[in-house]
Design an enzyme around this catalytic site. Structure first.
Site, PDB file in Angstrom:
ATOM      1  N   CYS B  87       1.690   5.110  -3.657  1.00  0.00           N
ATOM      2  CA  CYS B  87       1.352   6.346  -4.374  1.00  0.00           C
ATOM      3  C   CYS B  87       0.063   6.963  -3.820  1.00  0.00           C
ATOM      4  O   CYS B  87       0.040   7.372  -2.670  1.00  0.00           O
ATOM      5  CB  CYS B  87       1.280   6.056  -5.877  1.00  0.00           C
ATOM      6  SG  CYS B  87       1.362   7.548  -6.881  1.00  0.00           S
ATOM      7  N   HIS B 204       6.406   2.988  -7.252  1.00  0.00           N
ATOM      8  CA  HIS B 204       5.521   1.870  -7.622  1.00  0.00           C
ATOM      9  C   HIS B 204       6.301   0.567  -7.796  1.00  0.00           C
ATOM     10  O   HIS B 204       6.752   0.278  -8.918  1.00  0.00           O
ATOM     11  CB  HIS B 204       4.845   2.183  -8.954  1.00  0.00           C
ATOM     12  CG  HIS B 204       3.803   3.244  -8.894  1.00  0.00           C
ATOM     13  ND1 HIS B 204       2.474   2.968  -8.634  1.00  0.00           N
ATOM     14  CD2 HIS B 204       3.883   4.579  -9.064  1.00  0.00           C
ATOM     15  CE1 HIS B 204       1.780   4.090  -8.660  1.00  0.00           C
ATOM     16  NE2 HIS B 204       2.603   5.092  -8.914  1.00  0.00           N
ATOM     17  N   GLU B 206       5.121  -2.317  -8.062  1.00  0.00           N
ATOM     18  CA  GLU B 206       4.364  -3.212  -8.950  1.00  0.00           C
ATOM     19  C   GLU B 206       4.633  -2.923 -10.427  1.00  0.00           C
ATOM     20  O   GLU B 206       4.355  -3.745 -11.280  1.00  0.00           O
ATOM     21  CB  GLU B 206       2.861  -3.122  -8.642  1.00  0.00           C
ATOM     22  CG  GLU B 206       2.128  -1.914  -9.207  1.00  0.00           C
ATOM     23  CD  GLU B 206       2.288  -0.634  -8.390  1.00  0.00           C
ATOM     24  OE1 GLU B 206       3.160  -0.599  -7.486  1.00  0.00           O
ATOM     25  OE2 GLU B 206       1.565   0.337  -8.681  1.00  0.00           O
TER      26      GLU B 206
END
Lengths: 81, 230
Positions: B87, B204, B206
């Site tokens: 990002c 993302h 994560e």
């Protein structure tokens, strides 16, 4: 001395913000608007610099290293007293 | 595997990526402040996290790209240390010249925060070794400037060298305009450098790396890194 820097999107790079402004202007009764491109204007103060050519060269270097992203943007530098 | 996370003023996914990394590595992650000039000598992975570094002033990632630590990140990347940039991290490393192109304002000008589907385009890198080419994974995006742009020559180079890691697709895995959330050229969601040691991506992984969060399609990336670099 002061440098006036104009940063604009290169031709061919889509400018969604400019497009949105163009549509808004049409909505406000300005149908003659055929296009809007949005850019940035930056003033750089150089009070100690006396050499105009040097000031221009320095600010062009600043544009290449930080102020503009030359992948998508053009810049122009004008130095004034 | 020893991982470090770069923290800029305005980073806000630094802890998320540290948690996801620690889940896979079983070891603490080192947090590295942007003003530092040195990285731990035994780092195997540098993560450049999401957020709004320097308030997105000037251009997203432009200021962070010139942080003191970035000089060292570039040096390590040149030596082959893996770099995962997510990002805002992707914006930072394109501005820093580690990857080509630029992330522009989303096509519809909106900040978009939702899950998207990605088609896996590579399984040869340390990041993607646990995926198969053609896999469809679900990962969130959260950005206003994720519209990947590069000129025709760079796009041709990326495509011919197989350096597109992920593309936006629908849940069937079809890469369509409708499935492109932000106007990215060729539906590009993530790309590699030439040696596939640097990965930049807008989504993302994560944020969906633990079933408790509603999905774990992102976890395979962290597990693959541990397996490859352990």
């Amino acid at each position: 001395m002061k440098a006036k820097v104009h940063i604009t999107l290169k031709n061919g790079v889509l400018d969604p913000q400019g497009k949105a402004v163009e549509h808004a202007l049409h909505g406000l009764g300005f149908p003659e608007v055929a296009g809007v491109r949005q850019g940035k204007y930056i003033e750089v103060d150089l009070p100690k610099q006396k050499d105009k050519a040097q000031a221009k060269a320095d600010v062009e270097k600043m544009c290449k290293s930080l102020l503009a992203n030359t992948v998508i943007e053009n810049f122009s530098v004008e130095v004034v007293d | 595997m020893r991982a470090g996370v770069i923290v800029f003023p305005g980073s806000n996914c630094d802890r998320d990526i540290a948690v996801a990394l620690e889940q896979s590595t079983g070891k603490p992650t080192t947090m590295i402040w942007h003003q530092d000039t040195d990285l731990p000598s035994d780092l195997d992975l540098i993560a450049v996290p999401g957020g709004f570094s320097y308030g997105d002033y000037l251009r997203c990632g432009a200021m962070a790209a010139h942080s003191p630590i970035m000089r060292e990140v570039k040096r390590r990347a040149d030596q082959g240390t893996r770099v995962l940039a997510v990002c805002n991290g992707f914006q930072v490393i394109t501005e820093a010249g580690l990857l080509p192109g630029v992330l522009m304002r989303n096509k519809d000008l909106r900040f978009i925060c939702r899950d998207v589907h990605l088609k896996v385009e590579d399984s040869q890198s340390a990041f993607t070794a646990k995926y198969k080419v053609g896999d469809v994974i679900r990962v969130p995006i959260a950005h206003a400037e994720g519209n990947y742009f590069a000129d025709a020559e760079i796009l041709k180079e990326l495509e011919s060298e197989g350096r597109v890691a992920f593309r936006y697709c629908n849940d069937e895995g079809e890469v369509t305009d409708a499935a492109n959330p932000n106007g990215s050229r060729n539906n590009i969601a993530g790309i590699f450098n030439k040696s596939r040691t640097v990965l930049g991506m807008m989504p993302h992984p994560e944020r969906l790396a633990d079933k408790k969060l509603g999905g774990n399609d992102g976890r395979a990336m962290f597990d693959a890194l541990v397996e490859t670099l352990a």
